[in-house]
Design an enzyme around this catalytic site. Structure first.
Site, PDB file in Angstrom:
ATOM      1  N   SER A  80      25.274   9.512 -47.129  1.00 42.02           N
ATOM      2  CA  SER A  80      26.422   9.292 -46.249  1.00 42.02           C
ATOM      3  C   SER A  80      27.590  10.224 -46.540  1.00 42.02           C
ATOM      4  CB  SER A  80      26.898   7.839 -46.354  1.00 42.02           C
ATOM      5  OG  SER A  80      27.442   7.573 -47.628  1.00 42.02           O
ATOM      6  N   LYS A  93      33.045   6.775 -50.540  1.00 49.80           N
ATOM      7  CA  LYS A  93      33.522   7.224 -49.231  1.00 49.80           C
ATOM      8  C   LYS A  93      34.839   7.989 -49.400  1.00 49.80           C
ATOM      9  CE  LYS A  93      30.333   5.221 -46.641  1.00 49.80           C
ATOM     10  NZ  LYS A  93      29.365   5.042 -47.707  1.00 49.80           N
TER      11      LYS A  93
END
Length: 212
Positions: A45, A87
């Site tokens: 991701s 993230k």
């Protein structure tokens, strides 16, 4: 030197080594539990910034005397207590975020996206914001509003919260909602209390600075 003296010397040497090993183990435990996070990243991701199975170091004390900043890559614990996530912070407390024509705008200004990766070789449109409450996250409620001018929906990041995105926008389980091969998502912001550290560098394969 008689046998007793030899045995005594060997015993003292053994005790010295045992003490050294115990000290090293205690230091390593304290270091990895209170100073750094040594993690293997299992998903893509954050490609190409961080690839699958990259090994990274995050500093647990980064925000002890300073606040998180936009574009920091953070390691945090999801609100549901699942595995640690990695993230990038895009939205700061109080920011208004809007997605228009594949671009993310913060307070009306397009944000930096040179780190964004796509399987198609270009930035991809982040998922539309859904008008949903953050489940099991007391106090947030619905966080999507629609401007009076009928323009694209925007969100306002609550105080003490951060809006996070993965660099690989095609497939990132992040604050947008409705993303991921299994249909799951964080569907929520990340509070500073959830942040466990700031990613500093990748050390395998090869060294890469993650703070730029």
């Amino acid at each position: 030197m008689d046998n007793t003296s030899v045995k005594g010397e060997l015993w003292r040497e053994a005790v010295s080594w045992i003490k050294t090993i115990i000290f090293a183990l205690i230091f390593a435990w304290l270091f990895t539990n209170f100073i750094i996070i040594n993690a293997i990243v299992p998903t893509g991701s954050m490609m190409n910034t961080i690839r699958v199975n990259d090994r990274i170091i995050a500093f647990r004390l980064s925000y002890l005397f300073s606040e998180p900043e936009r574009y920091d890559i953070i390691v945090f614990r999801p609100y549901d207590g699942g595995d640690l996530n990695v993230k990038r912070i895009i939205g700061m407390p109080g920011d208004e975020l809007k997605i228009v024509d594949w671009r993310v705008y913060v307070n009306g200004v397009a944000v930096r996206e040179d780190f964004v990766q796509s399987a198609r070789g270009q930035s991809v449109p982040p998922a539309p914001f859904g008008n949903f409450p953050a489940p099991n996250h007391p106090g947030l409620g619905d966080y999507v509003t629609v401007p009076q001018d009928g323009g694209a929906p925007f969100i306002t990041v609550p105080e003490g919260q951060f809006f996070v995105l993965g660099d690989y926008r095609d497939n990132s389980n992040d604050s947008r909602g409705g993303i991921g091969p299994r249909g799951g998502s964080l569907r929520t912001f990340v509070s500073q209390e959830q942040i466990r550290g700031k990613a500093i560098f990748r050390y395998f394969p090869g060294f890469k600075n993650l703070t730029r």
